[in-house]
Design a protein around this motif. Structure first.
Motif, PDB file in Angstrom:
ATOM      1  N   ALA A  88      31.407  29.070  44.327  1.00 37.08           N
ATOM      2  CA  ALA A  88      32.923  28.820  44.575  1.00 37.08           C
ATOM      3  C   ALA A  88      33.670  28.745  43.137  1.00 37.08           C
ATOM      4  O   ALA A  88      34.444  29.439  42.843  1.00 37.08           O
ATOM      5  CB  ALA A  88      33.243  27.555  45.031  1.00 37.08           C
ATOM      6  N   VAL A  89      33.116  28.384  42.267  1.00 36.09           N
ATOM      7  CA  VAL A  89      33.528  28.501  40.877  1.00 36.09           C
ATOM      8  C   VAL A  89      33.339  29.865  40.228  1.00 36.09           C
ATOM      9  O   VAL A  89      34.597  30.218  39.716  1.00 36.09           O
ATOM     10  CB  VAL A  89      32.430  27.267  39.985  1.00 36.09           C
ATOM     11  N   MET A  90      32.305  30.484  40.523  1.00 35.61           N
ATOM     12  CA  MET A  90      32.199  31.917  40.037  1.00 35.61           C
ATOM     13  C   MET A  90      33.462  32.837  40.681  1.00 35.61           C
ATOM     14  O   MET A  90      34.121  33.370  40.069  1.00 35.61           O
ATOM     15  CB  MET A  90      31.071  32.512  40.302  1.00 35.61           C
ATOM     16  N   ALA A  91      33.786  32.574  41.790  1.00 29.89           N
ATOM     17  CA  ALA A  91      34.588  33.188  42.768  1.00 29.89           C
ATOM     18  C   ALA A  91      36.173  32.872  42.127  1.00 29.89           C
ATOM     19  O   ALA A  91      36.891  33.879  42.181  1.00 29.89           O
ATOM     20  CB  ALA A  91      34.639  32.843  44.112  1.00 29.89           C
ATOM     21  N   ALA A  92      36.360  31.859  41.755  1.00 32.30           N
ATOM     22  CA  ALA A  92      37.517  31.229  41.220  1.00 32.30           C
ATOM     23  C   ALA A  92      37.748  31.568  39.482  1.00 32.30           C
ATOM     24  O   ALA A  92      38.901  31.100  39.150  1.00 32.30           O
ATOM     25  CB  ALA A  92      37.571  29.778  41.495  1.00 32.30           C
ATOM     26  N   ALA A  93      36.619  31.942  39.162  1.00 29.15           N
ATOM     27  CA  ALA A  93      36.694  32.039  37.442  1.00 29.15           C
ATOM     28  C   ALA A  93      37.861  32.948  37.108  1.00 29.15           C
ATOM     29  O   ALA A  93      38.059  33.964  37.688  1.00 29.15           O
ATOM     30  CB  ALA A  93      35.448  32.386  36.969  1.00 29.15           C
ATOM     31  N   ASP A  94      38.131  32.958  35.845  1.00 31.47           N
ATOM     32  CA  ASP A  94      39.427  33.548  35.276  1.00 31.47           C
ATOM     33  C   ASP A  94      38.627  34.805  34.805  1.00 31.47           C
ATOM     34  O   ASP A  94      37.972  34.495  33.539  1.00 31.47           O
ATOM     35  CB  ASP A  94      40.260  32.710  34.332  1.00 31.47           C
ATOM     36  N   VAL A  95      38.434  36.071  35.238  1.00 31.92           N
ATOM     37  CA  VAL A  95      37.794  37.005  34.584  1.00 31.92           C
ATOM     38  C   VAL A  95      38.752  38.265  34.398  1.00 31.92           C
ATOM     39  O   VAL A  95      39.821  38.434  34.806  1.00 31.92           O
ATOM     40  CB  VAL A  95      36.771  37.435  35.566  1.00 31.92           C
ATOM     41  N   ASP A  96      38.344  39.248  33.472  1.00 33.39           N
ATOM     42  CA  ASP A  96      38.819  40.501  33.054  1.00 33.39           C
ATOM     43  C   ASP A  96      37.638  41.255  32.558  1.00 33.39           C
ATOM     44  O   ASP A  96      36.629  41.043  33.186  1.00 33.39           O
ATOM     45  CB  ASP A  96      39.700  40.273  32.033  1.00 33.39           C
ATOM     46  N   ASP A  97      38.100  42.360  31.936  1.00 31.05           N
ATOM     47  CA  ASP A  97      37.135  43.220  31.707  1.00 31.05           C
ATOM     48  C   ASP A  97      36.353  42.927  30.370  1.00 31.05           C
ATOM     49  O   ASP A  97      36.981  42.944  29.419  1.00 31.05           O
ATOM     50  CB  ASP A  97      37.837  44.805  31.390  1.00 31.05           C
ATOM     51  N   ASP A  98      34.977  42.469  30.411  1.00 31.49           N
ATOM     52  CA  ASP A  98      34.438  41.991  29.034  1.00 31.49           C
ATOM     53  C   ASP A  98      33.925  43.232  28.182  1.00 31.49           C
ATOM     54  O   ASP A  98      33.932  42.947  26.923  1.00 31.49           O
ATOM     55  CB  ASP A  98      33.009  41.177  29.568  1.00 31.49           C
ATOM     56  N   VAL A  99      34.016  44.172  28.599  1.00 33.05           N
ATOM     57  CA  VAL A  99      33.586  45.434  27.701  1.00 33.05           C
ATOM     58  C   VAL A  99      34.883  45.534  26.658  1.00 33.05           C
ATOM     59  O   VAL A  99      34.468  45.964  25.603  1.00 33.05           O
ATOM     60  CB  VAL A  99      33.205  46.766  28.841  1.00 33.05           C
ATOM     61  N   LEU A 100      35.839  45.462  27.157  1.00 36.74           N
ATOM     62  CA  LEU A 100      37.080  45.651  26.510  1.00 36.74           C
ATOM     63  C   LEU A 100      37.415  44.461  25.710  1.00 36.74           C
ATOM     64  O   LEU A 100      38.341  44.337  24.898  1.00 36.74           O
ATOM     65  CB  LEU A 100      38.321  46.118  27.297  1.00 36.74           C
ATOM     66  N   GLY A 101      36.578  43.307  25.827  1.00 38.80           N
ATOM     67  CA  GLY A 101      36.879  41.941  25.067  1.00 38.80           C
ATOM     68  C   GLY A 101      38.137  41.242  25.813  1.00 38.80           C
ATOM     69  O   GLY A 101      38.719  40.474  25.132  1.00 38.80           O
ATOM     70  N   ASP A 102      38.123  41.631  27.084  1.00 41.10           N
ATOM     71  CA  ASP A 102      39.394  40.764  27.560  1.00 41.10           C
ATOM     72  C   ASP A 102      38.948  39.647  28.579  1.00 41.10           C
ATOM     73  O   ASP A 102      39.795  39.271  29.521  1.00 41.10           O
ATOM     74  CB  ASP A 102      40.240  41.819  28.439  1.00 41.10           C
TER      75      ASP A 102
END
Length: 146
Positions: free
Chosen positions: A22-36
């Motif tokens: 549940a924590v993973m699904a709700a995590a604030d994520v973006d593109d790590d390759v682009l540093g975002d």
């Protein structure tokens, strides 16, 4: 006292609980390759602070972390790394240090508990010589010990 053991022998031995999912699904994520990716950025900053380092890099597997670690130290193709003959890097990582990094593995026999005799390690160290790879790294693992 913890009621659940987290087994870190492999990337996939301990499965995430429903709460972790549940924590993973709700995590604030973006593109790590682009540093975002803000979650990755926070995690890397926290780990760097804990370890007293300028920066940290999150990698998704132990195999990738081992490969990066070997390549950082064996910065010249044809360098040599001394490894236990039962070590994870030598046995279970598909020859990545050689295939990807051009690093020559030199094995020392592991004792039954996973350790290696210091005299055998010292004897395996090669000094710069035109005919042999130069030892740049000694890898000590505890993941395969008993």
């Amino acid at each position: 006292m913890a009621s659940k053991v987290v087994d870190l022998r492999s990337d996939t031995v301990t499965k995430p609980s429903e709460a972790m999912r549940a924590v993973m699904a709700a995590a604030d994520v973006d593109d790590d390759v682009l540093g975002d990716d803000p979650t990755a950025q926070r995690f890397e900053a926290e780990m760097a602070a804990i370890m007293g380092k300028e920066a940290a890099l999150f990698v998704p597997s132990g195999t990738m972390g081992n490969l990066i670690s070997v390549l950082v130290h064996c910065d010249v193709r044809g360098s040599e790394a001394i490894l236990g003959d039962n070590s994870h890097i030598h046995v279970y990582e598909n020859g990545g240090i050689s295939t990807i990094g051009g690093v020559h593995p030199r094995t020392v026999k592991n004792n039954p508990d996973g350790t290696m005799d210091i005299d055998k390690i010292v004897a395996a160290i090669r000094h710069p010589d035109l005919h042999y790879p130069t030892t740049k790294l000694i890898c000590l693992e505890n993941t395969h010990g008993k």
